[in-house]
Design an enzyme around this catalytic site. Structure first.
Site, short mmCIF file in Angstrom:
data_model
loop_
_atom_site.label_atom_id
_atom_site.label_comp_id
_atom_site.label_asym_id
_atom_site.label_seq_id
_atom_site.Cartn_x
_atom_site.Cartn_y
_atom_site.Cartn_z
N CYS A 79 6.02 -0.51 -29.74
CA CYS A 79 6.35 -1.82 -30.21
C CYS A 79 5.43 -2.31 -31.30
CB CYS A 79 6.27 -2.94 -28.97
SG CYS A 79 7.49 -4.18 -29.02
N HIS A 167 9.59 -0.09 -24.87
CA HIS A 167 8.54 0.20 -23.95
C HIS A 167 8.55 1.00 -23.23
CE1 HIS A 167 6.06 -3.64 -25.23
NE2 HIS A 167 7.11 -4.23 -25.36
N GLU A 169 6.53 2.46 -21.11
CA GLU A 169 5.77 2.33 -19.91
C GLU A 169 6.54 1.53 -18.79
OE1 GLU A 169 4.42 -1.06 -22.81
OE2 GLU A 169 5.31 0.99 -22.71
N SER A 220 -16.93 -5.27 2.31
CA SER A 220 -16.09 -6.37 2.63
C SER A 220 -14.99 -5.72 3.34
CB SER A 220 -15.35 -6.51 1.07
OG SER A 220 -14.58 -5.66 0.66
N GLY A 222 -12.68 -4.11 2.53
CA GLY A 222 -11.59 -3.76 1.97
C GLY A 222 -11.40 -2.26 1.35
N ASP A 224 -11.58 -0.91 -1.86
CA ASP A 224 -12.56 -0.62 -2.72
C ASP A 224 -13.92 -0.37 -2.54
OD1 ASP A 224 -10.27 -0.98 -4.48
OD2 ASP A 224 -10.73 -2.87 -5.21
N SER A 225 -14.36 -1.16 -1.56
CA SER A 225 -15.88 -1.19 -1.27
C SER A 225 -16.07 0.00 0.05
CB SER A 225 -16.49 -2.32 -0.55
OG SER A 225 -15.68 -2.71 0.41
#
Length: 506
Positions: A79, A167, A169, A220, A222, A224-225
């Site tokens: 683009c 685009h 993506e 946490s 969650g 990620d941790s």
């Protein structure tokens, strides 16, 4: 380090999506500001120029010197990136008669072009631009067009450089992954970026980076941790200490469940009951931003107090992921906001920071967790806000309000699991509203609280649609909450999408 594709970010809303698509093709990539190309990195095999909210003709448009990149690496302009390549080479980019936005049908016009390999006639692509290339430079060759856009894709003769004015993506470009895969072939990419290779490389680096040093990690509950903790445990074992703080704003019985899960993984976890501290600090506070700040400060206070008991700690580990890193910098390299889970702690405690997941997107974190053998219910856990139920209780927070919300939320989440709907939803929860309504229970008139159910579908939380849950399910959950949760006599369902609404209410 693995080989990589560098994505130069010109400010497009879909730049992260380009990176995610390349990762899905098992190719490692990094996003950097348009003017911060890492010239000393020998692992670069190709460069992509992203889109931008600007026109190349705008006085404030980003116009870097690409002479050190073109001809040295394969380049794909998307683009704005495509328009800038043409503009910088002497072509003309002008405002179109109408904004080219939405679906279009692309057809290759040059046989055997490497970028257009396996692209058939009338393939659906997604356009999103107000300008268009009206005159291409002499050494440019158009390789594909649409009914309205003659130069929908081109290549530059004498170098491995292509541009596309659509685009690849985005989901609506049906041949987008084929285009990106073709570009990786042009780059000679190995496509060896996998969860297993990430784990092997990361664990090896952590061993070298940390040696025999002690590390503390704030858990946490969650994804990620949790994945960060397991990766670190794999690298340094008993030298990792995890702290899980109960701020009184977790889901029902979550503190005990999470502690048990982590101990099952062999992690050294210290659980801290700090409910009374948080309730005291939050008493009478209704402003959402003030509540967030109090909860964040309270967490730092409790975590710091516990960490100070362990004088030999040298590192603080955090579950920062790649979108956090990207979003914390503008395309000019200026810090916009901090995403550190415990911002301020490294300096306050004189600790060094280690972030094992800083190169991963959320879906990649889950794949790594599965590769590590973690339980599915930990890996598939819905995102949960850092301030917890504090931003799902509208108005001031009291232990009684927390009790009401925890009970209602437990019924909703358990119901989603029982009806096999949990994995079809990105995020779900109950919001306690600051209103009371009239109801009738038995022969008595009631005047009690209303709660809202919230469930959304999404891929990355940048946008979200309300989940179209079955009426029968919603009816059952509503009845169960009203019958079992003391203090609630009305249940509503939030059917707002993001945008314009947000996923959380506060």
């Amino acid at each position: 380090m693995p080989e990589k594709i560098i994505i130069l970010d010109f400010g497009s809303q879909t730049t992260q999506l380009i990176a995610r698509r390349l990762r899905e093709l098992n190719e490692y990539c990094e996003i950097v500001p348009y003017n911060k190309f890492p010239t000393s990195d020998e692992q670069i095999v190709g460069v992509i120029l992203s889109g931008s909210p600007f026109s190349v003709n705008d006085p404030e448009a980003f116009q870097p010197d690409l002479s050190a990149i073109r001809g040295k690496y394969p380049v794909l302009g998307i683009c704005y990136g495509a328009q800038y390549l043409a503009y910088a080479s002497g072509g003309k980019v002008e405002k179109g008669d109408s904004r080219e936005y939405g679906r279009a049908m692309l057809s290759p016009v040059v046989p055997d072009d490497l970028l257009m390999k396996n692209i058939g006639k009338n393939s659906q692509v997604w356009m999103s631009h107000g300008d268009t290339i009206t005159v291409i430079p002499d050494n440019f060759t158009i390789v594909a067009g649409t009914e309205d856009v003659k130069a929908a894709a081109y290549r530059i003769e004498g170098e491995k450089t292509w541009g596309v004015q659509f685009h690849p993506e985005v989901f609506h470009t049906e041949i987008g992954m084929t285009i990106l895969d073709n570009f990786l072939t042009i780059c000679g990419a190995k496509r060896d970026w996998t969860p297993a290779s990430f784990i092997e490389t990361t664990v090896g680096k952590l061993k070298v980076q940390l040696g025999d040093d002690k590390v503390i990690l704030a858990l946490s509950g969650g994804v990620d941790s949790s994945v960060s903790a397991v990766l670190l445990h794999k690298a340094i074992g008993k030298n990792l200490t995890c702290i899980f703080v109960d701020n009184g704003l977790l889901r029902k019985n979550e503190f005990e469940k999470v502690i048990a899960d982590y101990q099952h993984l062999g992690l050294n976890v210290i659980g801290i009951d700090a409910k009374e501290h948080f309730y005291k600090e939050l008493k009478g506070v209704s402003d959402p931003e003030q509540k967030r700040k109090i909860i964040g400060k309270g967490f730092i206070t409790v975590f710091d107090r516990e960490a100070q008991k362990r004088k030999d700690i040298k590192w603080l580990a955090q579950g920062t992921i790649y979108p956090d890193i990207i979003e914390s910098l503008s395309i000019t390299g200026t810090t916009i906001k901090s995403h550190h889970n415990v911002g301020g702690l490294p300096e306050k405690m004189n600790l060094k920071l280690v972030e094992p997941l800083r190169l991963l997107f959320k879906d990649e974190v889950r794949k790594v967790g599965r590769e590590l053998g973690m339980n599915a219910h930990l890996i598939k856990r819905h995102p949960f806000p850092g301030p917890g139920l504090g931003v799902r209780i509208l108005g001031d927070i009291t232990p009684e309000k927390v009790r009401i919300l925890q009970d209602a939320d437990a019924i909703f989440i358990s119901g989603l699991r029982e009806w096999n709907l949990y994995d079809a939803v990105w995020q779900a929860g109950v919001i306690l509203l600051p209103v009371q309504s009239v109801g009738v229970m038995g022969d008595e008139r009631t005047y009690e609280n209303a709660v809202a159910l919230r469930a959304v579908t999404s891929t990355d939380a940048m946008t979200a649609d309300w989940a179209h849950l079955p009426y029968e399910f919603l009816s059952k959950i509503s009845n169960e909450i009203i019958n079992k949760v003391r203090g609630v006599n009305r249940v509503v369902y939030d059917i707002s999408s993001k945008p314009p609404a947000t996923i959380e209410w506060e």
